[in-house]
Design a protein around this motif. Structure first.
Motif, mmCIF file in Angstrom:
data_model
loop_
_atom_site.group_PDB
_atom_site.id
_atom_site.type_symbol
_atom_site.label_atom_id
_atom_site.label_comp_id
_atom_site.label_asym_id
_atom_site.label_seq_id
_atom_site.Cartn_x
_atom_site.Cartn_y
_atom_site.Cartn_z
ATOM 1 N N ASN A 188 6.105 9.097 -44.155
ATOM 2 C CA ASN A 188 5.697 7.879 -43.447
ATOM 3 C C ASN A 188 5.988 7.989 -41.957
ATOM 4 O O ASN A 188 7.062 8.454 -41.545
ATOM 5 C CB ASN A 188 6.431 6.663 -44.009
ATOM 6 C CG ASN A 188 5.884 6.224 -45.349
ATOM 7 O OD1 ASN A 188 4.816 6.652 -45.762
ATOM 8 N ND2 ASN A 188 6.620 5.369 -46.046
ATOM 9 N N ALA A 189 5.041 7.547 -41.175
ATOM 10 C CA ALA A 189 5.224 7.505 -39.722
ATOM 11 C C ALA A 189 4.219 6.532 -39.135
ATOM 12 O O ALA A 189 3.103 6.389 -39.640
ATOM 13 C CB ALA A 189 5.041 8.891 -39.106
ATOM 14 N N THR A 192 1.044 7.377 -35.043
ATOM 15 C CA THR A 192 0.891 8.813 -34.867
ATOM 16 C C THR A 192 -0.496 9.167 -34.336
ATOM 17 O O THR A 192 -1.432 8.378 -34.417
ATOM 18 C CB THR A 192 1.094 9.558 -36.199
ATOM 19 O OG1 THR A 192 -0.002 9.254 -37.075
ATOM 20 C CG2 THR A 192 2.395 9.165 -36.859
ATOM 21 N N ASN A 230 11.290 6.542 -34.356
ATOM 22 C CA ASN A 230 11.242 7.989 -34.120
ATOM 23 C C ASN A 230 10.302 8.728 -35.066
ATOM 24 O O ASN A 230 10.193 9.957 -35.002
ATOM 25 C CB ASN A 230 12.642 8.595 -34.249
ATOM 26 C CG ASN A 230 13.585 8.143 -33.159
ATOM 27 O OD1 ASN A 230 13.207 7.363 -32.288
ATOM 28 N ND2 ASN A 230 14.810 8.607 -33.185
ATOM 29 N N SER A 231 9.642 7.991 -35.958
ATOM 30 C CA SER A 231 8.840 8.659 -36.989
ATOM 31 C C SER A 231 7.679 9.460 -36.406
ATOM 32 O O SER A 231 7.401 10.579 -36.849
ATOM 33 C CB SER A 231 8.322 7.626 -37.995
ATOM 34 O OG SER A 231 7.509 6.646 -37.362
ATOM 35 N N ALA A 232 6.983 8.912 -35.440
ATOM 36 C CA ALA A 232 5.843 9.615 -34.856
ATOM 37 C C ALA A 232 6.287 10.889 -34.140
ATOM 38 O O ALA A 232 5.627 11.937 -34.241
ATOM 39 C CB ALA A 232 5.086 8.702 -33.891
ATOM 40 N N SER A 234 8.815 12.642 -34.896
ATOM 41 C CA SER A 234 9.202 13.601 -35.933
ATOM 42 C C SER A 234 7.977 14.325 -36.480
ATOM 43 O O SER A 234 8.018 15.525 -36.756
ATOM 44 C CB SER A 234 9.952 12.901 -37.067
ATOM 45 O OG SER A 234 11.236 12.485 -36.646
ATOM 46 N N VAL A 235 6.868 13.596 -36.638
ATOM 47 C CA VAL A 235 5.615 14.234 -37.034
ATOM 48 C C VAL A 235 5.172 15.224 -35.962
ATOM 49 O O VAL A 235 4.753 16.355 -36.259
ATOM 50 C CB VAL A 235 4.520 13.174 -37.291
ATOM 51 C CG1 VAL A 235 3.145 13.831 -37.402
ATOM 52 C CG2 VAL A 235 4.826 12.397 -38.562
ATOM 53 N N ARG A 258 -0.010 5.112 -43.769
ATOM 54 C CA ARG A 258 0.883 5.787 -42.840
ATOM 55 C C ARG A 258 1.597 6.981 -43.489
ATOM 56 O O ARG A 258 2.522 7.550 -42.893
ATOM 57 C CB ARG A 258 1.920 4.810 -42.271
ATOM 58 C CG ARG A 258 2.956 4.280 -43.242
ATOM 59 C CD ARG A 258 4.140 3.636 -42.502
ATOM 60 N NE ARG A 258 3.749 2.471 -41.770
ATOM 61 C CZ ARG A 258 3.939 1.208 -42.205
ATOM 62 N NH1 ARG A 258 4.541 0.989 -43.371
ATOM 63 N NH2 ARG A 258 3.542 0.190 -41.487
ATOM 64 N N ASN A 563 9.307 7.492 -47.114
ATOM 65 C CA ASN A 563 10.365 7.296 -46.121
ATOM 66 C C ASN A 563 11.462 8.356 -46.198
ATOM 67 O O ASN A 563 12.270 8.474 -45.282
ATOM 68 C CB ASN A 563 10.996 5.909 -46.266
ATOM 69 C CG ASN A 563 10.263 4.854 -45.456
ATOM 70 O OD1 ASN A 563 9.272 5.142 -44.798
ATOM 71 N ND2 ASN A 563 10.742 3.617 -45.512
ATOM 72 N N SER A 566 10.648 11.385 -43.891
ATOM 73 C CA SER A 566 10.755 10.823 -42.549
ATOM 74 C C SER A 566 12.222 10.682 -42.140
ATOM 75 O O SER A 566 12.611 11.014 -41.018
ATOM 76 C CB SER A 566 10.058 9.461 -42.498
ATOM 77 O OG SER A 566 9.905 9.014 -41.176
ATOM 78 N N THR A 570 13.899 12.867 -39.096
ATOM 79 C CA THR A 570 14.330 12.058 -37.948
ATOM 80 C C THR A 570 15.842 12.132 -37.743
ATOM 81 O O THR A 570 16.317 12.409 -36.632
ATOM 82 C CB THR A 570 13.887 10.599 -38.134
ATOM 83 O OG1 THR A 570 12.465 10.530 -38.002
ATOM 84 C CG2 THR A 570 14.538 9.688 -37.096
#
Length: 587
Positions: A188-189, A192, A230-232, A234-235, A258, A563, A566, A570
């Motif tokens: 999940n992010a 992005t 911070n998820s995006a 991390s992708v 997502r 999650n 993610s 992260t």
């Protein structure tokens, strides 16, 4: 002429040619016996005066490959229906399965129940007596020690290495990857580049809200916000390392699409782990398998100064380090501990790999760490009945429905895992069928794996499928007809399913029998937003950090699908950066 070396995927190999190195009887039923007259001890142990094997058994593995070829090459010759040399575990040491002085054992059988034969094989994995310490315990040095080689551990190590630290990863299992290797659905992010390309409108605030609602508002708000915020990035970080996360779908509890995964909907975990393995190898990061941290060392002031390691072959030794990061995962594969916290889950199967026993949490609490949410244990609604194989939530996300023994739907398939599990346990036989059609199958590449594992029943028509399942045909036909009407009208009046991506109209029709199983532990070591491990007095323990499933607070009462990866990436990045700051004395 090349010497014949000790066999395909040999393991535990030839530690010392004496009884002190053996737990099981030497010789009979081992590869040593099979190779008598064909190989010498030196072929695996070297020709030096000291006969030894490194704990990771990498030197022996080279001997196996030198004679028999790589896993990929061996896979071309395997005749088995399930090819043991080609699997989601990736490129692993031959010695994970094939042993020199004890009976060989297929590592896959820790989770699967195939009738697999193996040369010099036994019914179960042999135990080996710990190597004895000779003389004074040796001491090594590193900047950062990472405990556990799953996605969080690799991410931490790569981040710390790239910031200039000397890193050692310690992994107790014979292979790397941990539970992350088994992750299927996606990552999940929010906000992005891949969502934007597909015109998907999402936001950090919406991901945060979904995470908090899914966790029953028990989550630590600050940690949940970091996960979303911070998820995006991390992708982006994974993509920069070579990962493909371009496919975007949806899993339970999410308001929008997502969940990121490889093109075609392939399993995310094996892909990410293989990318991280390659990057760690390219950086020559020191990874030691078959090695278990048995103690975190502190000085008189309570500063963490290193670890004591029990090597499979080398015995106990100390690594002095300025920072230690615990990334050893949760305890879903520890049935006694699960039953201690949740007696109602006693005897329930688990989808976890055998190393998920909570060792990292124990190491932390032994030096005064506080814990959080230990009773919050997630059962996954769709574990294939009679197995430990998780049927990814992405199957439901792509359009499958849940049907009971009476041939009827009974729940919103995209509700949170705790609610879906409770709904299945309330049905006849405490089980259900995951029903889908050829259209769903073609939409998600990893579904093919369930056919390969012989988990799927099928019918040319809905009535044919009903006959195979022995459920009322009229009821199943009505159920699918009603669902297709809901898809057409975009309204699921009965169960309020929020997303119905496709109707079930394309023959053939398929079903997988499922039951809930212990899947994830939301509780663990208490951490700060900088991944510092917190003591019972509320203060961070100097030099000790943690990331991944073995920490508490991110998910609250229930983790949303997607999650976990993610979180590991992260907070692994945060832990790696924080550990380096500690090493450099930066506050």
């Amino acid at each position: 002429m090349r010497r014949f070396r000790l066999g395909l995927l040999m393991a535990a190999v030839l530690m010392v040619m004496s009884a002190t190195a053996l737990w099981a009887a030497e010789g009979k039923g081992s590869l040593v016996e099979l190779h008598k007259g064909k190989a010498k001890c030196a072929d695996c142990h070297g020709s030096g005066k000291k006969i030894a094997v490194d704990d990771s058994e990498a030197s022996v593995n080279k001997g196996c490959i030198g004679c028999h070829g790589t896993l990929e090459e061996m896979g071309k010759h395997s005749k088995e229906e399930v090819n043991p040399h080609r699997s989601h575990l990736g490129e692993i040491n031959c010695t994970a399965c094939h042993h020199g002085h004890t009976a060989s054992y297929v590592y896959c059988l820790n989770c699967h129940s195939f009738d697999m034969k193996i040369p010099a094989g036994g019914a179960k994995a042999a135990e080996k007596a710990p190597a004895k310490q000779k003389g004074k315990m040796r001491t090594e040095k590193a900047d950062v020690v990472v405990i556990g080689a799953g996605a969080a551990g690799f991410t931490t190590a790569i981040t710390a290495h790239d910031a200039g630290a000397k890193v050692v990863i310690i992994e107790k299992q014979p292979i790397t990857g941990g539970n992350s290797m088994l992750a299927a659905g996606g990552m999940n992010a929010a906000e992005t580049v891949f969502q934007k390309k597909k015109g998907i409108k999402d936001s950090v605030e919406l991901m945060y809200k979904d995470t908090m609602v899914g966790g029953g508002e028990l989550n630590d708000p600050a940690l949940a916000m970091i996960l979303a915020k911070n998820s995006a990035s991390s992708v982006d970080w994974l993509t920069s390392l070579g990962a493909d996360l371009s496919d975007v779908g949806r899993m339970g509890g999410a308001s929008v699409d997502r969940t990121h995964r490889p093109k075609g909907g392939s399993a995310v975990g094996a892909h990410i782990i293989n990318v991280l393995r390659k990057n760690a190898a390219d950086r020559k990061i020191d990874i030691r398998m078959n090695s278990k941290v048995v103690k975190i060392v502190e000085d008189a002031k309570g500063n963490v100064t290193g670890v004591v390691v029990e090597g499979k072959h080398s015995g106990p030794y100390t690594i002095n380090a300025k920072a230690v990061v615990i990334t050893a995962g949760g305890f879903s594969a520890n049935p006694e501990r699960v039953a201690y916290y949740r007696p109602e889950y006693k005897g329930m199967t688990t989808s976890n790999q055998p190393g998920a026993t909570g060792d990292g949490i124990d190491l932390g609490t032994a030096v005064g760490a506080d814990v959080k949410d230990m009773k919050e244990i997630q059962i996954h609604p769709t574990v294939a009945a009679g197995s430990r194989i998780l049927i990814t939530e992405a199957v439901r996300g792509n359009g499958a429905i849940l049907v009971n023994q009476e041939g009827k739907r009974f729940v919103n398939e995209l509700t949170t895992r705790d609610k879906a599990s409770a709904a299945i346990l309330a049905q006849t036989g405490k089980s259900a069928y995951l029903v889908f059609d050829e259209g769903v199958r073609q939409s998600l590449k990893q579904i093919d794996g369930y056919f390969h594992l012989d988990l799927v029943q099928q019918g040319a028509t809905v009535r044919g499928l009903a006959a195979a399942l022995k459920v009322p045909a009229d009821a199943l036909e009505a159920t699918i007809a009603n669902y297709n009407k809901a898809v057409e009208t975009k309204t699921d009046a009965e169960f309020k399913r929020p997303d119905m991506p496709r109707p079930l109209k394309t023959p053939k029709y398929y079903a997988i029998a499922v039951k809930p199983g212990v899947h994830y532990t939301m509780g663990g070591l208490k951490i700060t937003t900088e991944s510092e491990v917190v003591a019972k007095d509320g203060k961070p323990i100097p030099g000790l950090f943690a990331a991944g499933e073995g920490t508490g607070g991110v998910h609250g009462k229930n983790r949303l699908g997607g999650n976990s990866i993610s979180q590991t990436v992260t907070f692994g990045r945060i832990a790696g950066a924080s550990a380096v700051k500690c090493v450099k004395g930066v506050k």
